[in-house]
Enzyme design. Structure first.
Site, PDB file in Angstrom:
ATOM      1  N   ARG A  79       0.844  -1.202   0.000  1.00 54.48           N
ATOM      2  CA  ARG A  79       0.000   0.000   0.000  1.00 54.48           C
ATOM      3  C   ARG A  79       0.877   1.248   0.000  1.00 54.48           C
ATOM      4  O   ARG A  79       1.987   1.223   0.539  1.00 54.48           O
ATOM      5  CB  ARG A  79      -0.874   0.049   1.258  1.00 54.48           C
ATOM      6  CG  ARG A  79      -1.936  -0.986   1.310  1.00 54.48           C
ATOM      7  CD  ARG A  79      -2.944  -0.616   2.423  1.00 54.48           C
ATOM      8  NE  ARG A  79      -4.040  -1.557   2.430  1.00 54.48           N
ATOM      9  CZ  ARG A  79      -3.977  -2.758   2.993  1.00 54.48           C
ATOM     10  NH1 ARG A  79      -2.884  -3.130   3.621  1.00 54.48           N
ATOM     11  NH2 ARG A  79      -5.007  -3.573   2.957  1.00 54.48           N
ATOM     12  N   HIS A 427     -20.027  46.723  -6.944  1.00 52.38           N
ATOM     13  CA  HIS A 427     -21.289  46.894  -6.227  1.00 52.38           C
ATOM     14  C   HIS A 427     -21.966  45.575  -5.824  1.00 52.38           C
ATOM     15  O   HIS A 427     -22.205  45.304  -4.644  1.00 52.38           O
ATOM     16  CB  HIS A 427     -22.188  47.719  -7.149  1.00 52.38           C
ATOM     17  CG  HIS A 427     -23.508  48.030  -6.595  1.00 52.38           C
ATOM     18  ND1 HIS A 427     -24.604  47.251  -6.856  1.00 52.38           N
ATOM     19  CD2 HIS A 427     -23.909  49.001  -5.764  1.00 52.38           C
ATOM     20  CE1 HIS A 427     -25.635  47.758  -6.217  1.00 52.38           C
ATOM     21  NE2 HIS A 427     -25.240  48.828  -5.555  1.00 52.38           N
ATOM     22  N   ARG A 590     -19.437  55.991   8.408  1.00 55.45           N
ATOM     23  CA  ARG A 590     -18.720  56.745   7.375  1.00 55.45           C
ATOM     24  C   ARG A 590     -19.693  57.706   6.698  1.00 55.45           C
ATOM     25  O   ARG A 590     -20.798  57.309   6.307  1.00 55.45           O
ATOM     26  CB  ARG A 590     -18.154  55.784   6.322  1.00 55.45           C
ATOM     27  CG  ARG A 590     -17.392  56.525   5.261  1.00 55.45           C
ATOM     28  CD  ARG A 590     -16.825  55.582   4.242  1.00 55.45           C
ATOM     29  NE  ARG A 590     -17.833  55.125   3.303  1.00 55.45           N
ATOM     30  CZ  ARG A 590     -17.574  54.271   2.321  1.00 55.45           C
ATOM     31  NH1 ARG A 590     -16.362  53.761   2.183  1.00 55.45           N
ATOM     32  NH2 ARG A 590     -18.519  53.911   1.489  1.00 55.45           N
ATOM     33  N   GLU A 717      -7.504  55.905   2.098  1.00 57.48           N
ATOM     34  CA  GLU A 717      -7.755  55.077   0.908  1.00 57.48           C
ATOM     35  C   GLU A 717      -7.223  55.727  -0.361  1.00 57.48           C
ATOM     36  O   GLU A 717      -7.440  55.212  -1.455  1.00 57.48           O
ATOM     37  CB  GLU A 717      -9.236  54.721   0.793  1.00 57.48           C
ATOM     38  CG  GLU A 717     -10.186  55.885   0.924  1.00 57.48           C
ATOM     39  CD  GLU A 717     -11.646  55.472   0.895  1.00 57.48           C
ATOM     40  OE1 GLU A 717     -11.962  54.325   0.540  1.00 57.48           O
ATOM     41  OE2 GLU A 717     -12.490  56.321   1.224  1.00 57.48           O
ATOM     42  N   THR A 739      -8.811  49.447   1.865  1.00 59.44           N
ATOM     43  CA  THR A 739      -7.876  48.807   0.921  1.00 59.44           C
ATOM     44  C   THR A 739      -8.478  48.577  -0.466  1.00 59.44           C
ATOM     45  O   THR A 739      -7.750  48.269  -1.389  1.00 59.44           O
ATOM     46  CB  THR A 739      -7.355  47.481   1.502  1.00 59.44           C
ATOM     47  OG1 THR A 739      -8.464  46.757   2.022  1.00 59.44           O
ATOM     48  CG2 THR A 739      -6.333  47.721   2.581  1.00 59.44           C
ATOM     49  N   ASP A 741     -10.171  51.002  -2.328  1.00 59.93           N
ATOM     50  CA  ASP A 741      -9.744  52.169  -3.105  1.00 59.93           C
ATOM     51  C   ASP A 741      -8.231  52.302  -3.097  1.00 59.93           C
ATOM     52  O   ASP A 741      -7.634  52.708  -4.099  1.00 59.93           O
ATOM     53  CB  ASP A 741     -10.403  53.440  -2.550  1.00 59.93           C
ATOM     54  CG  ASP A 741     -11.776  53.649  -3.167  1.00 59.93           C
ATOM     55  OD1 ASP A 741     -11.854  53.622  -4.409  1.00 59.93           O
ATOM     56  OD2 ASP A 741     -12.753  53.791  -2.422  1.00 59.93           O
ATOM     57  N   CYS A 803     -10.543  48.266   6.683  1.00 64.11           N
ATOM     58  CA  CYS A 803     -11.970  47.980   6.504  1.00 64.11           C
ATOM     59  C   CYS A 803     -12.314  47.667   5.050  1.00 64.11           C
ATOM     60  O   CYS A 803     -13.470  47.608   4.692  1.00 64.11           O
ATOM     61  CB  CYS A 803     -12.816  49.129   7.021  1.00 64.11           C
ATOM     62  SG  CYS A 803     -12.519  50.649   6.115  1.00 64.11           S
TER      63      CYS A 803
HETATM   64  C1  PEP Z   1     -12.440  50.852   0.539  1.00 63.29           C
HETATM   65  O1  PEP Z   1     -12.248  51.633  -0.374  1.00 63.29           O
HETATM   66  O2  PEP Z   1     -11.621  49.989   0.903  1.00 63.29           O
HETATM   67  C2  PEP Z   1     -13.717  50.885   1.280  1.00 63.29           C
HETATM   68  C3  PEP Z   1     -13.910  50.109   2.323  1.00 63.29           C
HETATM   69  O3  PEP Z   1     -14.684  51.712   0.836  1.00 63.29           O
HETATM   70  P1  PEP Z   1     -15.630  51.432  -0.421  1.00 63.29           P
HETATM   71  O4  PEP Z   1     -15.491  50.008  -0.799  1.00 63.29           O
HETATM   72  O5  PEP Z   1     -17.011  51.776   0.038  1.00 63.29           O
HETATM   73  O6  PEP Z   1     -15.113  52.375  -1.450  1.00 63.29           O
HETATM   74 MG    MG Z   2     -13.442  53.386  -0.557  1.00 65.28          MG
END
Ligand code: PEP
Ligand code: MG
Length: 849
Positions: A79, A427, A590, A717, A739, A741, A803
């Site tokens: 095996r 989106h 925000r 950003e 992160t 943008d 974020c």
């Molecule tokens: C980003 O840009 O990382 C962010 C959290 O904001 P958004 O995605 O709404 O532009």
């Molecule tokens: Mg953003």
């Protein structure tokens, strides 16, 4: 130089033999453990990785050295024993040593039929697996006979120009050579690499004395395990088939009997109570001493038990959690071990329905896996159709070229969403993840004809509105029909494991939550607060989008003031809800960051609808849309730029936040809201916004008589905000790195369009990974590091976090921990995964891995 096979490479497995999984493989090492537990394991010799490599390279194995450990004329099995059993290996070869003399002997003890069947089956596998002869020539007749056996031997001789080897040593040598070479083949290499094996992974082999599963009394083969593979709960599972080999019970278990006593038929427990009892004892012993749930492979010969092997029980993600928790609760392993044993990604499977791994997949098209989980539904092509379908209580899958706020209603109504355009931060992806809705974006290989309401997938098939499809957002695949699903399972084991994870975690985990429903999900998953509430998303829903548009379209200060007055109570109510749900945990709000194009009506019909809502001529709408449209909306009048040029909007939001704070503080104790300014690139922007917000706060304090505090922070950003973090931090209590943008702007790469060519870039290794998916530590990470250092220079106690959508990923969490960030914030459904990842990172640090 070729390695010479030494005696150490051919090792008799005993309690004290010098053996290791990284030399002889996991199976060999496990057999040694079973022997140490005094289980009745047949004589076994282990060949090391080096030995097998040398054999593959042409060296002849020292067969006498192996055979000297066995009786004369033995029957043997070989095996595979790779380091990790999941990497697989060549199939087992059984009954090596079978020949004319052995056949005659077995005819005496077993009877002619079983002995002949055994010999023919062996010739067949030797011819096909080892000599690589055509399987067609070696089929097994239903009824074995001496004549058929003779014919088979003759076929072998014709094909090979040599007699079927009668010498056990010669057979064994051929088997070892064939298995060693199979492991080196390209197919096997690619297969194991896909399972995570390194390129140079070695193969060990174990040669074991056969325990015959045939004969008098109760004889046969069986497997037994003590937990259920799907749920992980304690339960005896397995099967036992009298007078059959293991290969036979895998192929066909028709004559298998029950393991435990069962009114429906005979059972092992009744037929062989002693052996059954021993198996139970071995199971319990193995669990404690091997610290794992094992599946035991055994043979009974006239009621006597032999243990052939024991492997880790195969398990679903759900079972993995339950098994780890049960082992720790019963004191077999430490809680920390349990935390380390579950893959964070496995938790994600538990949070969502999944396509059952065993189900057949009718593949249609692949896109980017933007939001995990799976759902089936009938195809629809617009938000209205989705809502109509939901009203009929018929699950539907919404397919769009891309989504806009107008589609939010449709997304709420749909079971899953697919878009042809977009990437992981577009989106549909962001909203889908927030809602826990399975979603695929960037499925660009599919064509959509909105007029005909149909899609055409790459293999040419066309599907119309109403056809049933399934979206697997975990893998990014759209499938035809309705494959079987596994339900989400947030059971007590899941909660327990995460509570243990929290006890060792040393970085905060918050959630990105935009609506009260998101906040509730975040609470359910025990997020430590809201790290990002995108206030413009509160207006994606229902009639509110019209109000938002009215605000954008307002042309006079009076017009704007009137809309803001209607918006104020809505926002105040939203914030009150968030504060109530989060019960004093931090909530970071925000201010508006709407790229205007997300709120503009799409197409003639959209504009006509808006003209109706606003009660103005269509021409006025068209002119205003022209006026507001931008070449690069993502770099246009977004974020704080809107706040600077139309400050009344932020004033209204600040007032809504403070009025909600004052109201909530009366009932739920002091609340300190966090207000975050998006898309900052200069300190002066912060100064201007800060002075107006301070003024609003002062006014609300006077009006309400409630003395509240608030924190003002900045979203870092843009690359410039990271570079100028020192002076920005002088005005900011916290810096949160966006992160999405920041990646977009560091690379100069549109987050909504990158999906189109990203796979080419990754395939050609321009980028190792999609940077919107996996945080780019070398580039964007450098800006984060620099921003954090400079921010701390400006304000030593500044709170740091990220974020963007990367927030829940292990590599981003590891990076943020290393930089001493205070928390990461991710979509609510990712919170449990992030909690476990963070705990594992802390534990790895502790044990110095
Ligand atoms: C980003 O840009 O990382 C962010 C959290 O904001 P958004 O995605 O709404 O532009
Ligand atoms: Mg953003």
């Amino acid at each position: 130089m070729q390695k010479v096979i030494t005696l150490k490479d051919l090792c008799l497995v005993t309690k004290t033999a010098q053996m290791a999984a990284n030399i002889h493989g996991g199976r060999a090492k496990c057999l040694q453990r079973l022997i140490r537990l005094d289980m009745p394991v047949p004589t076994t010799v282990a060949l090391s990785f080096d030995a097998v490599r040398a054999i593959a390279a042409g060296q002849v194995a020292d067969i006498p050295q192996i055979l000297r450990h066995f009786e004369e004329n033995p029957l043997l099995s070989v095996r595979p024993s790779s380091m990790d059993p999941d990497w697989g290996g060549p199939g087992a070869m059984l009954n090596i040593g079978m020949n004319d003399a052995k056949h005659a002997q077995l005819c005496e003890t077993l009877g002619e039929d079983p002995a002949t069947r055994l010999y023919m089956r062996y010739i067949q596998s030797f011819a096909v697996e080892v000599a690589r002869l055509d399987p067609e020539e070696f089929y097994l007749p239903d009824q074995p006979s001496l004549a058929a056996l003779k014919a088979m031997l003759a076929t072998y001789e014709t094909e090979m120009d040599a007699e079927f080897p009668q010498d056990a040593g010669e057979q064994l040598g051929e088997v070892l050579r064939s298995m060693a070479r199979t492991w080196e083949g390209t197919t096997a290499r690619l297969l194991r690499q896909a399972k995570g094996a390194p390129a140079d992974a070695g193969l060990g082999l174990v040669v074991q004395e056969m325990a015959l599963a045939m004969g008098p009394g109760i004889s046969g083969s069986g497997v037994i395990q003590f937990v259920d593979n799907t749920t992980g709960t304690a339960q005896i599972n397995g099967r036992f088939a009298p007078q059959a080999t293991h290969t036979e019970i895998i192929r066909d278990s028709a004559n298998a009997i029950y393991l435990t006593r069962d009114p429906r038929g005979p059972s092992l427990e009744d037929e062989a109570p002693d052996a059954f009892q021993k198996l139970i004892e071995f199971g319990a012993l193995g669990r404690i001493r091997l610290r794992e749930e094992m599946e035991i492979k055994f043979i009974l010969r006239d009621g006597e038990l032999t243990i052939l092997d024991a492997i880790r029980v195969q398990r679903s993600s759900r079972a993995a959690v339950r098994i780890a928790v049960d082992l720790a609760t019963s004191g077999v392993i430490a809680k920390e071990d349990a935390v380390m044993r579950v893959q964070p990604a496995a938790l994600s499977e538990l949070l969502h329905r999944q396509v059952d791994r065993r189900a057949k997949r009718d593949f249609l098209v692949r896109g980017i896996a933007a939001s995990p989980g799976a759902a089936s539904g009938r195809l629809v092509f617009s938000a209205n159709e989705a809502q109509a379908s939901a009203a009929r209580e018929e699950p539907c899958v919404l397919v769009r070229r891309e989504t806009t706020p107008e589609d939010i209603r449709g997304m709420h109504a749909a079971a899953a969403v697919v878009t042809l355009r977009g990437g992981v931060t577009s989106h549909a992806a962001v909203i889908g993840r927030g809602m826990g809705l399975p979603c695929i974006v960037g499925a660009a290989d599919m064509d959509i004809d909105e007029k005909k309401r149909e899609i055409t997938v790459p293999d040419g098939r066309t599907f119309q509105a109403g056809d049933m499809v399934t979206v697997d957002g975990t893998t990014g695949q759209m499938l035809a029909g309705q494959p079987a699903m596994l339900e989400a399972a947030l059971d007590d084991a899941f909660q327990t494991l995460l509570s243990w994870a929290d006890a060792v975690r040393d970085i905060g985990i918050r959630a990105n939550a935009d609506t009260p429903a998101d906040a509730q999900t975040a609470r359910n998953f025990e997020a430590e607060g809201i790290g990002l509430c995108r206030t413009e998303h509160m207006f994606f829903d229902g009639d509110r989008v019209d109000l938002m548009r009215e605000m954008i379209f307002a042309e006079t200060p009076e017009g704007l003031g009137a809309v803001l007055e209607r918006l104020l109570p809505l926002q105040r109510a939203d914030f009150k809800d968030l504060f109530r749900i989060m019960q004093g945990l931090p909530v970071c709000i925000r201010l508006f960051d709407a790229p205007l194009h997300e709120f503009l009506p799409v197409g003639k019909s959209g504009m006509r609808e808006l003209a109706e809502v606003l009660d103005v001529p269509l021409a006025q709408i068209t002119a205003r849309v022209d006026d507001l449209s931008e070449y690069n909306p993502m770099l246009g009048q977004r974020g704080v730029r809107l706040g600077i040029s139309v400050p009344e909007i932020y004033d209204m939001q600040a007032r809504a936040i403070f009025e909600a704070t004052a109201a909530a503080s009366e009932t739920s104790g002091a609340i300190v809201p966090e207000i975050m300014i998006p898309l900052v690139s200069a300190m002066r922007e912060v100064e201007l916004v800060q002075s107006r917000i301070d003024a609003v706060a002062a006014a609300v304090r006077t009006e309400t008589g409630v003395d509240f505090e608030y924190k003002l922070g900045v979203m870092v950003e843009t690359p410039r905000a990271a570079l100028r973090a020192e002076d920005i931090a002088e005005h900011a209590a916290f810096l949160s790195f966006g992160t999405n943008d920041l990646t977009q702007m560091t690379y100069g790469l549109s987050r909504d369009d990158a999906g189109k060519f990203m796979s080419d870039y990754v395939k050609q290794q321009v980028y190792e990974e999609d940077p919107f998916h996996t945080l780019d530590l070398e580039g964007v990470g450098e800006l984060l590091k620099l921003g954090a250092e400079r921010g701390r220079r400006g304000r030593p106690d500044v709170t740091l976090s990220i974020c963007g959508e990367h927030g829940g990923d292990t590599n981003a969490i590891a990076f943020c921990r290393a930089q001493g960030f205070d928390y990461v914030s991710c979509s609510p459904f990712r919170v449990p995964v992030a909690r476990l990842s963070a705990a594992q990172l802390a534990l790895k640090d502790k044990i110095g891995q």
